[in-house]
Enzyme design. Structure first.
Site, PDB file in Angstrom:
ATOM      1  N   GLN A 203       5.672   3.362   5.190  1.00  0.00           N
ATOM      2  CA  GLN A 203       5.239   4.414   4.262  1.00  0.00           C
ATOM      3  C   GLN A 203       6.122   5.635   4.522  1.00  0.00           C
ATOM      4  O   GLN A 203       5.920   6.369   5.487  1.00  0.00           O
ATOM      5  CB  GLN A 203       3.770   4.740   4.495  1.00  0.00           C
ATOM      6  CG  GLN A 203       2.851   3.514   4.469  1.00  0.00           C
ATOM      7  CD  GLN A 203       2.692   2.920   3.077  1.00  0.00           C
ATOM      8  OE1 GLN A 203       2.285   3.594   2.134  1.00  0.00           O
ATOM      9  NE2 GLN A 203       3.024   1.639   2.943  1.00  0.00           N
ATOM     10  N   GLY A 244      -5.659   7.294  -1.541  1.00  0.00           N
ATOM     11  CA  GLY A 244      -4.647   6.337  -1.110  1.00  0.00           C
ATOM     12  C   GLY A 244      -3.230   6.764  -1.431  1.00  0.00           C
ATOM     13  O   GLY A 244      -2.974   7.789  -2.076  1.00  0.00           O
ATOM     14  N   HIS A 245      -2.284   5.927  -0.994  1.00  0.00           N
ATOM     15  CA  HIS A 245      -0.864   6.266  -1.155  1.00  0.00           C
ATOM     16  C   HIS A 245      -0.433   6.255  -2.618  1.00  0.00           C
ATOM     17  O   HIS A 245      -0.916   5.488  -3.433  1.00  0.00           O
ATOM     18  CB  HIS A 245       0.019   5.337  -0.321  1.00  0.00           C
ATOM     19  CG  HIS A 245      -0.104   3.881  -0.637  1.00  0.00           C
ATOM     20  ND1 HIS A 245       0.440   2.904   0.146  1.00  0.00           N
ATOM     21  CD2 HIS A 245      -0.704   3.225  -1.646  1.00  0.00           C
ATOM     22  CE1 HIS A 245       0.189   1.718  -0.369  1.00  0.00           C
ATOM     23  NE2 HIS A 245      -0.498   1.889  -1.467  1.00  0.00           N
ATOM     24  N   ASN A 246       0.456   7.183  -2.929  1.00  0.00           N
ATOM     25  CA  ASN A 246       1.040   7.333  -4.267  1.00  0.00           C
ATOM     26  C   ASN A 246       0.017   7.648  -5.356  1.00  0.00           C
ATOM     27  O   ASN A 246       0.301   7.500  -6.552  1.00  0.00           O
ATOM     28  CB  ASN A 246       1.832   6.085  -4.667  1.00  0.00           C
ATOM     29  CG  ASN A 246       3.120   5.942  -3.888  1.00  0.00           C
ATOM     30  OD1 ASN A 246       3.169   5.230  -2.888  1.00  0.00           O
ATOM     31  ND2 ASN A 246       4.165   6.643  -4.311  1.00  0.00           N
ATOM     32  N   SER A 264      -1.734   4.273  -5.889  1.00  0.00           N
ATOM     33  CA  SER A 264      -0.977   4.317  -7.146  1.00  0.00           C
ATOM     34  C   SER A 264      -1.831   4.547  -8.382  1.00  0.00           C
ATOM     35  O   SER A 264      -1.393   4.291  -9.504  1.00  0.00           O
ATOM     36  CB  SER A 264      -0.150   3.029  -7.332  1.00  0.00           C
ATOM     37  OG  SER A 264       0.781   2.898  -6.280  1.00  0.00           O
TER      38      SER A 264
END
Length: 349
Positions: A203, A244-246, A264
């Protein structure tokens, strides 16, 4: 909490449309209508409590501009557009006194990298760790044991409460407020199953927090797999929220306690997620979407929609389903009764 206001000082803060009655009392406390005593400030923020205005002992009451009741002797009504907002402005004045502006300087116990850039007006509290390449803006306040990882940027007038962790590369705009033990920039949750083992996906992105965002205690916001995880201007995030990520969160959104947003996904401006709502990965919630508590959102939701339930469906449909759900035991009983009537008749044919 200790406070002292004259009625005129309260009026100067809330700017009422009109006033009824009068009081000479010094305001020394804030209480609900039912529990207020003489010398207290109270407010009618919910019509449910309208009947308590007539019996409250509060000396000063903030009421809606269209309120028709009359104060008793020694009471003052201030008529305002929104009593809850008016009270919030009084509380903001109190909060300012409880949390004074940053006291410039670096505590002797803080560990600060030689190349960190810290504005002269900023406050770095005890046991903070400031890694290389960090930039901290004017009047920023880092309370005890804040960690700012390598290359982090903290904008003007930010306030970070004790134990906040900013991993490397986090970027905070101006006037960002982060409560205790929040973690920004921890790794996104990404693995691929290779040869029977979970192989970690690096990440390497960052977290960007825009101006005037507030982030609650214990909340975690993951760094992007690549690119950015973004929280837009003016968004308010409650305690114990997971982003969460993105993920891309728009401007002026509200995320209540224990909301979870998978990687995402995109929340456009003014989205409201009630407590424990969950958003699946790679989903878009349009501008102004509202989701009820514990809603499970598994598909895109168009702008302006109000959804509820798990899986989430339009709110009114979910309410109809809930009503039918409660009727299921009775319906099964009726079906059983009908079957009992039909079977003897069928046996005789």
């Amino acid at each position: 909490m200790q406070l002292t206001f004259t009625p005129d000082e309260i009026a100067a803060i809330v700017q009422p449309r009109a006033a009824r009655g009068g009081t000479a009392a010094t305001i020394r406390g804030i209480s609900a209508l039912a529990t207020a005593r003489a010398g207290d400030l109270s407010f009618l923020g919910n019509p449910k409590y309208k009947g308590e205005v007539a019996t409250t002992a509060a000396s000063l009451i903030l009421v809606p501009a269209d309120f028709e009741g009359e104060p008793r002797a020694g009471q003052l009504f201030l008529l305002v557009d929104n009593p809850s907002v008016a009270l919030a402005r009084v509380c903001a004045r109190i909060e300012h006194a409880l949390q004074p502006p940053a006291v410039p300087g670096v505590h002797p116990s803080a560990v600060v990298a030689a190349d960190a850039q810290i504005a002269a007006s900023a406050e770095i509290g005890p046991l903070c760790v400031i890694e290389p390449g960090v930039r901290i803006g004017e009047r920023a306040c880092l309370q005890a044991a804040v960690f700012a990882g390598r290359g982090t940027v903290i904008g003007d007038d930010c306030r970070l409460m004790p134990g906040v962790r900013l991993y490397a590369g986090c970027q905070l705009g101006r006037r960002v407020r982060i409560h205790a033990n929040a973690v920004l920039g921890s790794d996104g949750f990404g693995y691929e199953l290779v040869g029977g083992r979970h192989e970690k996906i690096p990440q390497i992105g960052c977290v960007v927090i825009e101006d005037d965002v507030e982030i609650g205690a214990g909340t975690t916001i993951d760094r992007a797999r690549f690119g950015r995880t973004v929280v837009g201007e003016g968004t308010k995030i409650d305690n114990l929220v997971q982003v969460g990520h993105n993920v891309a969160i728009g401007r002026h959104c509200i995320l209540c306690a224990q909301v979870g947003i998978s990687g995402s996904s995109t929340l456009e401006d003014y989205v409201v997620l009630a407590g424990q709502a969950g958003v699946g990965g790679h989903i878009t919630l349009g501008r102004g979407v509202r989701a009820g508590g514990q809603a499970g959102i598994t598909t895109d939701v168009p702008a302006g929609a109000y959804v509820n339930g798990n899986p989430a469906v339009p709110f009114m449909l979910e309410r109809r389903i809930a009503v039918l759900h409660r009727r299921l035991p009775d319906l099964f009983h009726r079906v059983d009764a009908l079957e009992a009537q039909i079977k003897p008749a069928a046996a005789g044919t």
